[in-house]
Design a protein around this motif. Structure first.
Motif, PDB file in Angstrom:
ATOM      1  N   ALA A  41      49.888  25.704  43.927  1.00  0.00           N
ATOM      2  CA  ALA A  41      49.741  24.380  43.282  1.00  0.00           C
ATOM      3  C   ALA A  41      48.067  24.068  42.839  1.00  0.00           C
ATOM      4  CB  ALA A  41      50.293  23.109  44.210  1.00  0.00           C
ATOM      5  N   ASP A  42      47.241  24.735  43.764  1.00  0.00           N
ATOM      6  CA  ASP A  42      45.942  24.474  43.582  1.00  0.00           C
ATOM      7  C   ASP A  42      45.286  25.210  42.402  1.00  0.00           C
ATOM      8  OD1 ASP A  42      45.846  26.610  44.796  1.00  0.00           O
ATOM      9  OD2 ASP A  42      44.630  25.958  46.664  1.00  0.00           O
ATOM     10  N   GLY A  43      46.132  25.964  41.848  1.00  0.00           N
ATOM     11  CA  GLY A  43      45.735  26.984  40.669  1.00  0.00           C
ATOM     12  C   GLY A  43      45.207  28.279  41.308  1.00  0.00           C
ATOM     13  N   PHE A  44      45.281  28.832  42.286  1.00  0.00           N
ATOM     14  CA  PHE A  44      45.085  30.170  42.850  1.00  0.00           C
ATOM     15  C   PHE A  44      46.354  30.838  42.546  1.00  0.00           C
ATOM     16  CE2 PHE A  44      45.285  33.621  45.775  1.00  0.00           C
ATOM     17  CZ  PHE A  44      44.013  34.103  46.014  1.00  0.00           C
ATOM     18  N   ILE A  45      46.019  32.022  41.644  1.00  0.00           N
ATOM     19  CA  ILE A  45      47.001  32.971  41.068  1.00  0.00           C
ATOM     20  C   ILE A  45      46.853  34.156  41.917  1.00  0.00           C
ATOM     21  CG2 ILE A  45      47.826  34.119  39.117  1.00  0.00           C
ATOM     22  CD1 ILE A  45      46.817  31.901  37.481  1.00  0.00           C
ATOM     23  N   VAL A  46      48.001  34.848  42.345  1.00  0.00           N
ATOM     24  CA  VAL A  46      47.963  36.317  42.980  1.00  0.00           C
ATOM     25  C   VAL A  46      48.012  37.088  41.795  1.00  0.00           C
ATOM     26  CG1 VAL A  46      49.034  37.842  44.294  1.00  0.00           C
ATOM     27  CG2 VAL A  46      48.879  35.521  45.124  1.00  0.00           C
ATOM     28  N   ASN A  47      47.118  38.021  41.281  1.00  0.00           N
ATOM     29  CA  ASN A  47      47.168  38.696  40.189  1.00  0.00           C
ATOM     30  C   ASN A  47      47.033  40.255  40.481  1.00  0.00           C
ATOM     31  OD1 ASN A  47      46.825  38.930  37.057  1.00  0.00           O
ATOM     32  ND2 ASN A  47      45.069  39.988  37.879  1.00  0.00           N
ATOM     33  N   LEU A  48      48.003  40.838  39.983  1.00  0.00           N
ATOM     34  CA  LEU A  48      48.066  42.536  40.065  1.00  0.00           C
ATOM     35  C   LEU A  48      47.578  43.084  38.407  1.00  0.00           C
ATOM     36  CD1 LEU A  48      48.732  45.260  41.466  1.00  0.00           C
ATOM     37  CD2 LEU A  48      50.966  44.595  40.795  1.00  0.00           C
ATOM     38  N   SER A  49      46.266  43.547  38.478  1.00  0.00           N
ATOM     39  CA  SER A  49      45.734  43.678  37.161  1.00  0.00           C
ATOM     40  C   SER A  49      46.533  45.223  36.886  1.00  0.00           C
ATOM     41  CB  SER A  49      44.510  43.900  37.175  1.00  0.00           C
ATOM     42  OG  SER A  49      44.052  45.061  37.941  1.00  0.00           O
ATOM     43  N   TYR A  50      46.491  45.395  35.432  1.00  0.00           N
ATOM     44  CA  TYR A  50      46.873  46.611  34.820  1.00  0.00           C
ATOM     45  C   TYR A  50      46.274  47.903  35.398  1.00  0.00           C
ATOM     46  CZ  TYR A  50      49.853  43.497  31.730  1.00  0.00           C
ATOM     47  OH  TYR A  50      50.531  42.674  31.233  1.00  0.00           O
ATOM     48  N   LEU A  51      45.063  47.776  35.595  1.00  0.00           N
ATOM     49  CA  LEU A  51      44.090  48.758  36.296  1.00  0.00           C
ATOM     50  C   LEU A  51      44.323  49.204  37.464  1.00  0.00           C
ATOM     51  CD1 LEU A  51      41.994  50.552  35.651  1.00  0.00           C
ATOM     52  CD2 LEU A  51      40.044  48.843  36.315  1.00  0.00           C
ATOM     53  N   GLN A  52      44.609  47.943  38.376  1.00  0.00           N
ATOM     54  CA  GLN A  52      45.119  48.491  39.877  1.00  0.00           C
ATOM     55  C   GLN A  52      46.352  49.279  39.926  1.00  0.00           C
ATOM     56  OE1 GLN A  52      45.120  44.014  41.205  1.00  0.00           O
ATOM     57  NE2 GLN A  52      43.126  44.647  42.515  1.00  0.00           N
ATOM     58  N   ILE A  53      47.430  48.709  38.764  1.00  0.00           N
ATOM     59  CA  ILE A  53      48.488  49.179  38.667  1.00  0.00           C
ATOM     60  C   ILE A  53      48.385  50.945  38.440  1.00  0.00           C
ATOM     61  CG2 ILE A  53      50.842  49.575  37.558  1.00  0.00           C
ATOM     62  CD1 ILE A  53      50.748  46.386  37.107  1.00  0.00           C
ATOM     63  N   ILE A  54      47.496  51.041  37.627  1.00  0.00           N
ATOM     64  CA  ILE A  54      47.166  52.325  37.074  1.00  0.00           C
ATOM     65  C   ILE A  54      46.484  53.406  38.312  1.00  0.00           C
ATOM     66  CG2 ILE A  54      45.892  53.739  35.636  1.00  0.00           C
ATOM     67  CD1 ILE A  54      46.233  51.538  33.419  1.00  0.00           C
ATOM     68  N   ILE A  55      45.635  52.591  39.139  1.00  0.00           N
ATOM     69  CA  ILE A  55      45.087  53.223  40.102  1.00  0.00           C
ATOM     70  C   ILE A  55      46.115  53.731  41.017  1.00  0.00           C
ATOM     71  CG2 ILE A  55      43.411  53.050  42.062  1.00  0.00           C
ATOM     72  CD1 ILE A  55      41.642  51.358  40.233  1.00  0.00           C
ATOM     73  N   ILE A  56      46.822  52.861  41.559  1.00  0.00           N
ATOM     74  CA  ILE A  56      47.861  53.177  42.579  1.00  0.00           C
ATOM     75  C   ILE A  56      48.820  53.784  42.145  1.00  0.00           C
ATOM     76  CG2 ILE A  56      49.772  52.114  43.896  1.00  0.00           C
ATOM     77  CD1 ILE A  56      48.022  49.396  44.056  1.00  0.00           C
ATOM     78  N   VAL A  57      49.239  54.190  40.876  1.00  0.00           N
ATOM     79  CA  VAL A  57      50.258  54.915  40.213  1.00  0.00           C
ATOM     80  C   VAL A  57      49.631  56.240  40.068  1.00  0.00           C
ATOM     81  CG1 VAL A  57      51.731  55.522  38.354  1.00  0.00           C
ATOM     82  CG2 VAL A  57      51.735  53.075  39.127  1.00  0.00           C
ATOM     83  N   VAL A  58      48.640  56.467  39.801  1.00  0.00           N
ATOM     84  CA  VAL A  58      48.033  57.815  39.473  1.00  0.00           C
ATOM     85  C   VAL A  58      47.792  58.301  41.015  1.00  0.00           C
ATOM     86  CG1 VAL A  58      45.648  58.962  38.984  1.00  0.00           C
ATOM     87  CG2 VAL A  58      46.608  57.222  37.007  1.00  0.00           C
ATOM     88  N   THR A  59      47.156  57.569  41.775  1.00  0.00           N
ATOM     89  CA  THR A  59      47.001  57.997  43.419  1.00  0.00           C
ATOM     90  C   THR A  59      48.393  58.691  43.846  1.00  0.00           C
ATOM     91  OG1 THR A  59      45.243  56.401  43.554  1.00  0.00           O
ATOM     92  CG2 THR A  59      46.345  57.528  45.751  1.00  0.00           C
ATOM     93  N   VAL A  60      49.399  57.970  43.673  1.00  0.00           N
ATOM     94  CA  VAL A  60      50.763  58.029  44.273  1.00  0.00           C
ATOM     95  C   VAL A  60      51.210  59.309  43.701  1.00  0.00           C
ATOM     96  CG1 VAL A  60      53.238  57.681  44.453  1.00  0.00           C
ATOM     97  CG2 VAL A  60      51.561  56.076  45.047  1.00  0.00           C
ATOM     98  N   ALA A  61      51.159  59.388  42.518  1.00  0.00           N
ATOM     99  CA  ALA A  61      51.499  60.652  41.565  1.00  0.00           C
ATOM    100  C   ALA A  61      50.584  61.879  41.936  1.00  0.00           C
ATOM    101  CB  ALA A  61      51.522  60.488  40.195  1.00  0.00           C
ATOM    102  N   LEU A  62      49.483  62.061  42.254  1.00  0.00           N
ATOM    103  CA  LEU A  62      48.565  62.984  42.732  1.00  0.00           C
ATOM    104  C   LEU A  62      48.816  63.442  43.978  1.00  0.00           C
ATOM    105  CD1 LEU A  62      45.183  61.860  41.245  1.00  0.00           C
ATOM    106  CD2 LEU A  62      46.549  63.949  40.473  1.00  0.00           C
TER     107      LEU A  62
END
Length: 305
Positions: free
Chosen positions: A143-164
């Motif tokens: 309600a105070d405007g704080f947004i939990v954000n998962l950036s596309y770059l973070q998704i790429i980093i995690i996916v690439v790491t798991v794949a490797l």
């Protein structure tokens, strides 16, 4: 709870980068029993190669982001793997039969050489880069405007790491190279007697570790957008800490240790003083080594008599 979740995302992203670098440490130690302290500087070279290739592709007019990132990843891995091979060939191979102290001094000297080499070629100033990937997914909003954000770059980093990690595990467990590496890890002399080319296996291990460090270098360049010639020292030290924390010699342990270091830094920076996040990470390492000297997933060494 939302703030906790955001720091979890940040910590996993940072930990994935540490884990990729830590794999190089644990691979080399697992086979030749030596810590490659120049590995962090190989990661630094990978970061510089990323910026150079992004500039080249921008000049050539290659602006489609997925293609540019893929080309940068491949070319950075090739060039950084060449550096990894050269480091092993000229700094470590001549000392392979000597005492460990000589190889350790050579590793530290090579680290200092690479730092100054890049400083002379690229200059001492930081190298910035404009953001290439922006946007993300809003997971929740308070309600105070704080947004939990998962950036596309973070998704790429995690996916690439798991794949490797999956691909590398298959390489170790199901390929001829993986069998040679495991044989050299158990007994290099017996492996050589059975026809394994030990020198070639060790060189390929350095090459693979350097290629993974290049991926981490590209990811950290995209993530932070600024690098300098000194980033390899601290990142290499933390990745080495991650390898020891997870269990030096264990591939899965290196990734677990990297994720733990990333989470410790993220949560400590969020809830306590950010200046002491490194102290917190190394303190956890000390406690783990006191109660479990061989690391979280490591195995106690059995001395052969």
């Amino acid at each position: 709870m939302d703030y906790f979740l955001q720091q979890l995302i940040n910590g996993l992203t940072l930990g994935a980068i540490y884990g990729l670098i830590a794999i190089g440490y644990t691979m080399v130690y697992g086979i030749i029993g030596m810590i490659n302290f120049a590995h962090g500087d190989i990661y630094m070279i990978g970061a510089f190669m990323a910026i150079i290739w992004f500039l080249v592709f921008t000049f050539l007019g290659i602006t489609w982001v997925p293609l540019a990132i893929l080309l940068v990843l491949v070319l950075s891995m090739i060039f950084t793997a060449t550096y990894g091979w050269a480091v092993e060939r000229f700094a470590y191979k001549p000392l392979r039969g000597s005492q460990r102290l000589a190889a350790l001094i050579s590793a530290i000297g090579m680290s200092i050489f690479l730092q100054n080499y890049v400083q002379l070629l690229q200059g001492a100033r930081v190298k910035p880069m404009q953001p290439i990937i922006s946007g993300g997914v809003a997971i929740s909003e308070r309600a105070d405007g704080f947004i939990v954000n998962l950036s596309y770059l973070q998704i790429i980093i995690i996916v690439v790491t798991v794949a490797l990690m999956i691909g590398f595990s298959q390489l170790i467990n199901r390929t001829e190279l993986g069998r040679r590496q495991r044989a050299c890890e158990q007994d290099k002399t017996m492996a050589a007697l059975l026809g394994v080319d030990v020198d070639r296996t060790i060189s390929l291990t350095f090459v693979i570790g350097a290629a993974l460090a290049a991926v981490a270098g590209v990811m950290v360049t995209l993530y932070y957008g600024v690098i300098d010639f000194y980033i390899g020292f601290l990142a290499g030290l933390k990745a080495f800490t991650a390898a020891v924390l997870g269990g030096i010699g264990s591939i899965a342990g290196a990734m677990v240790g990297g994720l733990l270091i990333g989470l410790i830094e993220a949560y400590w920076s969020a809830y306590f003083s950010v200046e002491y996040k490194d102290v917190a990470a190394f303190s956890i390492l000390v406690l783990v080594l006191i109660f479990r000297p061989y690391g979280i997933l490591g195995r106690p060494e059995i001395e052969k008599v």
